[in-house]
Design a protein around this motif. Sequence first.
Motif, mmCIF file in Angstrom:
data_model
loop_
_atom_site.group_PDB
_atom_site.id
_atom_site.type_symbol
_atom_site.label_atom_id
_atom_site.label_comp_id
_atom_site.label_asym_id
_atom_site.label_seq_id
_atom_site.Cartn_x
_atom_site.Cartn_y
_atom_site.Cartn_z
ATOM 1 N N ASN A 147 0.824 -1.210 0.000
ATOM 2 C CA ASN A 147 0.000 0.000 0.000
ATOM 3 C C ASN A 147 0.863 1.268 0.000
ATOM 4 N N TYR A 148 2.038 1.175 0.634
ATOM 5 C CA TYR A 148 2.812 2.381 0.930
ATOM 6 C C TYR A 148 3.294 3.137 -0.306
ATOM 7 N N PRO A 149 3.845 2.480 -1.335
ATOM 8 C CA PRO A 149 4.255 3.240 -2.516
ATOM 9 C C PRO A 149 3.095 4.002 -3.167
ATOM 10 N N PHE A 150 1.887 3.458 -3.088
ATOM 11 C CA PHE A 150 0.736 4.155 -3.669
ATOM 12 C C PHE A 150 0.385 5.384 -2.830
ATOM 13 N N TYR A 151 0.497 5.249 -1.524
ATOM 14 C CA TYR A 151 0.295 6.419 -0.663
ATOM 15 C C TYR A 151 1.347 7.485 -0.961
ATOM 16 N N GLN A 152 2.595 7.056 -1.125
ATOM 17 C CA GLN A 152 3.665 8.013 -1.404
ATOM 18 C C GLN A 152 3.427 8.771 -2.706
ATOM 19 N N GLU A 153 2.967 8.077 -3.727
ATOM 20 C CA GLU A 153 2.777 8.709 -5.029
ATOM 21 C C GLU A 153 1.502 9.537 -5.107
ATOM 22 N N PHE A 154 0.407 9.028 -4.522
ATOM 23 C CA PHE A 154 -0.897 9.653 -4.733
ATOM 24 C C PHE A 154 -1.399 10.453 -3.524
ATOM 25 N N LYS A 155 -0.836 10.199 -2.331
ATOM 26 C CA LYS A 155 -1.288 10.868 -1.103
ATOM 27 C C LYS A 155 -2.810 10.722 -0.910
ATOM 28 N N LEU A 156 -3.274 9.505 -1.158
ATOM 29 C CA LEU A 156 -4.678 9.143 -1.008
ATOM 30 C C LEU A 156 -4.785 7.964 -0.047
ATOM 31 N N PRO A 157 -5.990 7.611 0.397
ATOM 32 C CA PRO A 157 -6.136 6.459 1.300
ATOM 33 C C PRO A 157 -5.689 5.154 0.641
ATOM 34 N N CYS A 158 -4.560 4.649 1.070
ATOM 35 C CA CYS A 158 -3.981 3.398 0.562
ATOM 36 C C CYS A 158 -3.540 2.599 1.782
ATOM 37 N N HIS A 159 -4.202 1.506 2.054
ATOM 38 C CA HIS A 159 -4.011 0.795 3.313
ATOM 39 C C HIS A 159 -3.907 -0.707 3.091
ATOM 40 N N THR A 160 -3.331 -1.387 4.087
ATOM 41 C CA THR A 160 -3.279 -2.844 4.098
ATOM 42 C C THR A 160 -4.229 -3.385 5.152
ATOM 43 N N LEU A 161 -4.945 -4.438 4.787
ATOM 44 C CA LEU A 161 -5.809 -5.166 5.706
ATOM 45 C C LEU A 161 -5.160 -6.504 6.020
ATOM 46 N N SER A 162 -5.100 -6.858 7.298
ATOM 47 C CA SER A 162 -4.403 -8.072 7.714
ATOM 48 C C SER A 162 -5.003 -8.614 8.995
ATOM 49 N N SER A 163 -4.838 -9.910 9.209
ATOM 50 C CA SER A 163 -5.239 -10.513 10.486
ATOM 51 C C SER A 163 -4.027 -11.054 11.231
ATOM 52 N N CYS A 164 -2.850 -10.576 10.852
ATOM 53 C CA CYS A 164 -1.625 -11.054 11.503
ATOM 54 C C CYS A 164 -0.683 -9.879 11.746
ATOM 55 N N ASP A 165 -0.522 -9.489 13.010
ATOM 56 C CA ASP A 165 0.450 -8.448 13.358
ATOM 57 C C ASP A 165 1.656 -9.058 14.061
ATOM 58 N N LEU A 166 1.888 -10.342 13.772
ATOM 59 C CA LEU A 166 3.028 -11.128 14.262
ATOM 60 C C LEU A 166 2.890 -11.540 15.730
ATOM 61 N N THR A 167 1.732 -11.255 16.332
ATOM 62 C CA THR A 167 1.472 -11.731 17.693
ATOM 63 C C THR A 167 0.726 -13.060 17.685
ATOM 64 N N ASN A 168 0.162 -13.444 16.554
ATOM 65 C CA ASN A 168 -0.701 -14.629 16.501
ATOM 66 C C ASN A 168 -0.237 -15.660 15.481
ATOM 67 N N TYR A 169 1.046 -15.571 15.073
ATOM 68 C CA TYR A 169 1.578 -16.544 14.111
ATOM 69 C C TYR A 169 3.087 -16.589 14.271
ATOM 70 N N ASN A 170 3.630 -17.803 14.395
ATOM 71 C CA ASN A 170 5.048 -17.960 14.750
ATOM 72 C C ASN A 170 5.956 -18.279 13.571
ATOM 73 N N PHE A 171 5.424 -18.239 12.344
ATOM 74 C CA PHE A 171 6.215 -18.728 11.217
ATOM 75 C C PHE A 171 6.473 -17.677 10.145
ATOM 76 N N TYR A 172 6.503 -16.417 10.553
ATOM 77 C CA TYR A 172 6.791 -15.341 9.610
ATOM 78 C C TYR A 172 8.204 -15.512 9.043
ATOM 79 N N HIS A 173 8.314 -15.626 7.720
ATOM 80 C CA HIS A 173 9.593 -15.796 7.012
ATOM 81 C C HIS A 173 10.335 -17.052 7.479
ATOM 82 N N LYS A 174 9.573 -18.066 7.854
ATOM 83 C CA LYS A 174 10.171 -19.327 8.271
ATOM 84 C C LYS A 174 9.645 -20.460 7.397
#
Length: 310
Positions: A245-272
Motif C-alpha cells: 500500500n505504501y508506494p501508492f500512498y507516497q505517489e498519490f497521497k490518497l487512502p492506501c491501506h493494508t488489511l491483515s489478520s496477523c500483526d506477528l502476535t498470533n503466528y510464529n512462522f513469519y519468514h520461516k
Amino acid sequence: MKKIYIVLLVVLLFNFKNFDRTSATTEEEVKEMVSFLASDDLKGRNTGTLEITEAAKYIEDKFKSYGIKPYFEGYQDEFPIDSLKGFNVVGVLEGNDPKLKDEYVILGAHYDHIGYGKKVDQDSIANGANDNASGSAAVLAMAKHFAKEKTNKRSIMFVLFSAEEMGLLGSGHLAKRLKEENFNLYTMLNFEMIGVPFTGRDYDVFVTGYDLSNVAEKLNNYNGSKFVGFSEIAKKYGLFRASDNYPFYQEFKLPCHTLSSCDLTNYNFYHKVGDEAQLMDYKYMASIINKMMPVIETVCNTPSQEIKMN
C-alpha cells in the motif's frame, strides 16, 4: 440529513441481503489457491526464479478464466531488478457507470516470497502460505466474484505484486508508472497475511495507517459491524510502511491501506519454513473474503468518494 442516512442504510442492507451466495468463495477454492502457491514445487516463489514465473502464469490463467482483462497490453507489468526481471500481474474490470468507471479502486496483494529459509527437519523451503499466498487468494477470489456479478460502478484494478520481499519494488514500480499516466485512483486496499485469525479481539482484521484516513470507519459502516480494527503492534512497528500500500500512498497521497489478520502476535512462522498451507484456517479466510465482497461493492458504488484522508 436524517433522510440521507436512512437511504444509505437501505442501500447497504440491500447490498448484503442480495449478495449472491452462489458467487461467494468457498473454503475449498481458497485452499486450492493457497496450496498451489505455497507448494514445495514453487520453492518459496522468490522473485526472478522459474518458480515465480509459474506462479504468475497460474494467476494469469485465473484472470483469463474469470474474464478479467489485462490493464496494459498484457497481464505482466515488467520491471528490472539489477540483472533480474520482476513482474506484477495486473488485471482490470471496467466499471458499469459512464462517469464513475473513470475512477479506480485497486485491490492488491504480493505473490512473491523469500524462497528458502533456515533449515528445519530437512525442510528449507519458505513456502509463504500466510505471507502472502493468503492475500493473493483473496484478490483472486474477489476478481472472480466481481467479474461474474459486474456490480461495480467504479473500475477495479486487481494486482498481484512481485518483489515485495525485496523492498516493495513491484508496487513501487507500478505506483510510479500509474502516477505518470495520470491514473485516477480513488483508494487502494492491500491484503496481507489473512490466513490465521486473531483471538481475543473484537474485530476480524486491522488496517495499517488507521489514523491517516477514515477507511476503517467507512469499511465498518459498509459492513454493518466492527469488521476492521486498530492494532497497537502495527502502529509500533510501522507496518503501514511495510507493505505494498505504501508506494501508492507516497505517489498519490490518497487512502492506501493494508488489511491483515496477523500483526506477528498470533503466528510464529513469519519468514520461516513452517509457513505451510496446512496451517491456514480456510473457513476463516473464506469468511473474511465473503464479508469483504459487499463492502468492496459499496466502495465502488457510492455516488461520491467517501473514503478520505484525515
